[in-house]
Scaffold this active site. Sequence first.
Site, PDB file in Angstrom:
ATOM      1  N   ASP A   7       0.845  -1.192   0.000  1.00 36.63           N
ATOM      2  CA  ASP A   7       0.000   0.000   0.000  1.00 36.63           C
ATOM      3  C   ASP A   7       0.887   1.250   0.000  1.00 36.63           C
ATOM      4  O   ASP A   7       2.089   1.182   0.289  1.00 36.63           O
ATOM      5  CB  ASP A   7      -0.891  -0.041   1.245  1.00 36.63           C
ATOM      6  CG  ASP A   7      -1.704   1.227   1.432  1.00 36.63           C
ATOM      7  OD1 ASP A   7      -2.341   1.665   0.460  1.00 36.63           O
ATOM      8  OD2 ASP A   7      -1.685   1.771   2.556  1.00 36.63           O
ATOM      9  N   LEU A   8       0.283   2.406  -0.315  1.00 38.67           N
ATOM     10  CA  LEU A   8       1.054   3.660  -0.297  1.00 38.67           C
ATOM     11  C   LEU A   8       0.793   4.484   0.964  1.00 38.67           C
ATOM     12  O   LEU A   8       1.608   4.532   1.866  1.00 38.67           O
ATOM     13  CB  LEU A   8       0.735   4.492  -1.548  1.00 38.67           C
ATOM     14  CG  LEU A   8       1.487   4.145  -2.835  1.00 38.67           C
ATOM     15  CD1 LEU A   8       1.147   5.146  -3.935  1.00 38.67           C
ATOM     16  CD2 LEU A   8       2.991   4.093  -2.619  1.00 38.67           C
ATOM     17  N   ASP A   9      -0.360   5.165   1.021  1.00 42.34           N
ATOM     18  CA  ASP A   9      -0.629   6.085   2.131  1.00 42.34           C
ATOM     19  C   ASP A   9      -0.672   5.349   3.463  1.00 42.34           C
ATOM     20  O   ASP A   9      -1.389   4.358   3.623  1.00 42.34           O
ATOM     21  CB  ASP A   9      -1.949   6.825   1.897  1.00 42.34           C
ATOM     22  CG  ASP A   9      -1.852   7.811   0.754  1.00 42.34           C
ATOM     23  OD1 ASP A   9      -1.428   8.949   0.991  1.00 42.34           O
ATOM     24  OD2 ASP A   9      -2.170   7.423  -0.384  1.00 42.34           O
ATOM     25  N   THR A  42      -3.037   0.439  -4.204  1.00 44.91           N
ATOM     26  CA  THR A  42      -3.393   1.700  -3.576  1.00 44.91           C
ATOM     27  C   THR A  42      -4.744   2.234  -4.034  1.00 44.91           C
ATOM     28  O   THR A  42      -5.261   1.822  -5.079  1.00 44.91           O
ATOM     29  CB  THR A  42      -2.301   2.753  -3.887  1.00 44.91           C
ATOM     30  OG1 THR A  42      -2.658   4.009  -3.316  1.00 44.91           O
ATOM     31  CG2 THR A  42      -2.138   2.931  -5.388  1.00 44.91           C
ATOM     32  N   GLY A  43      -5.262   3.163  -3.256  1.00 48.69           N
ATOM     33  CA  GLY A  43      -6.465   3.868  -3.675  1.00 48.69           C
ATOM     34  C   GLY A  43      -6.155   4.996  -4.647  1.00 48.69           C
ATOM     35  O   GLY A  43      -7.060   5.541  -5.289  1.00 48.69           O
ATOM     36  N   LYS A 212      -9.278  -4.248  -3.335  1.00 43.02           N
ATOM     37  CA  LYS A 212      -7.862  -4.580  -3.480  1.00 43.02           C
ATOM     38  C   LYS A 212      -7.629  -6.093  -3.505  1.00 43.02           C
ATOM     39  O   LYS A 212      -6.768  -6.591  -4.232  1.00 43.02           O
ATOM     40  CB  LYS A 212      -7.054  -3.949  -2.353  1.00 43.02           C
ATOM     41  CG  LYS A 212      -6.852  -2.449  -2.471  1.00 43.02           C
ATOM     42  CD  LYS A 212      -5.906  -1.966  -1.379  1.00 43.02           C
ATOM     43  CE  LYS A 212      -5.596  -0.492  -1.508  1.00 43.02           C
ATOM     44  NZ  LYS A 212      -4.572  -0.062  -0.521  1.00 43.02           N
ATOM     45  N   ASP A 235      -2.218  -0.744   6.004  1.00 48.30           N
ATOM     46  CA  ASP A 235      -2.526  -0.102   7.284  1.00 48.30           C
ATOM     47  C   ASP A 235      -3.987   0.249   7.506  1.00 48.30           C
ATOM     48  O   ASP A 235      -4.392   0.473   8.643  1.00 48.30           O
ATOM     49  CB  ASP A 235      -1.727   1.203   7.401  1.00 48.30           C
ATOM     50  CG  ASP A 235      -2.284   2.305   6.509  1.00 48.30           C
ATOM     51  OD1 ASP A 235      -2.661   3.375   7.029  1.00 48.30           O
ATOM     52  OD2 ASP A 235      -2.364   2.101   5.283  1.00 48.30           O
ATOM     53  N   SER A 236      -4.801   0.326   6.435  1.00 47.03           N
ATOM     54  CA  SER A 236      -6.124   0.917   6.619  1.00 47.03           C
ATOM     55  C   SER A 236      -7.253   0.017   6.132  1.00 47.03           C
ATOM     56  O   SER A 236      -7.037  -1.105   5.668  1.00 47.03           O
ATOM     57  CB  SER A 236      -6.182   2.280   5.926  1.00 47.03           C
ATOM     58  OG  SER A 236      -7.276   3.041   6.403  1.00 47.03           O
ATOM     59  N   ASN A 238      -9.227   0.013   3.572  1.00 51.36           N
ATOM     60  CA  ASN A 238      -9.284  -0.464   2.193  1.00 51.36           C
ATOM     61  C   ASN A 238      -8.263  -1.571   1.921  1.00 51.36           C
ATOM     62  O   ASN A 238      -8.243  -2.138   0.829  1.00 51.36           O
ATOM     63  CB  ASN A 238      -9.099   0.688   1.203  1.00 51.36           C
ATOM     64  CG  ASN A 238      -7.751   1.374   1.315  1.00 51.36           C
ATOM     65  OD1 ASN A 238      -7.101   1.323   2.355  1.00 51.36           O
ATOM     66  ND2 ASN A 238      -7.338   2.033   0.252  1.00 51.36           N
TER      67      ASN A 238
END
Length: 285
Positions: A7-9, A42-43, A212, A235-236, A238
């Site tokens: 993931d990114l953010d 990622t989103g 995802k 981490d989140s 999504n």
Amino acid sequence: MKLIAIDLDGTLLTAESKPSTEGLAAIRNILSGEDHKVTICTGRARFDVKGIIGEDLSIPIISSNGAAVHDERGRLLNETPIPHPIAAESISYLLEQDVYFEIFCPEDIYSPCGGEGKLQAEIDILVSANPDIDADTLQAGVQTQFQQFGFKQIDDLREVVQAGSPIYKLLIFTYDDAKLDRIRHHFRDQPFVHTTAAAKHTLEIISTETDKGSALQFLASYYDIDMADTIVIGDSYNDISMFQIAGTKVAMGNAVEEVKRLSTLTTRSNNEHGVAYALNTLLDL
């Protein structure tokens, strides 16, 4: 061979929305061995991802929470956009709610003219009602939103539907919690779209065919990699669909509890280069 989805953010990116240099170095080191595949999941939009990690890093990308899957050469392998009639209805509803939102398409992110002013007005209301609130943090959230690559501001967002471009997702950003709850409730249990979130104060509307986890399954099958040989780092909320199906699940130290409960391992936080620590130390790749 293993497929590693990152993931990114909140994961590869620090709190300043900048990529961890140690994390990027760890990814490059893995790719140099040619034993494993690495994908960003990622989103964010694909062009935004490339702007962040660099055009020279040739890896497959799962973007818009799984609505688009591209290979390492940039070829579109799969997409699951929101059906156009549903997108049109959703956009009309959001316009009625007088809320700031963005439309993610294959080549651009469409934002309404004056959107930054709308968010500033929300901040002013919050600060007026709560003098002790950290206005700088709220301002930073707005600035991060408008730093995305591929931004295009237009007067009427309904024109995007009329143009016929695939619509991967709608992203709502608001500091009005009551309004966000009302929108979330409106889209609950709808047959063609569902919602997810990657950050506080946001809500994302995507096709029911999109998440995802499904995109990761598609990419693993494309590369003939068993799901038992997949590794995810996130981490989140999504990221939950990935954590439900991957062979090895690594939660960031800053991950939400729902992600940590599904994890195999927990690494350091995004501000402590947790991706690099997971790849180099916990997984010894």
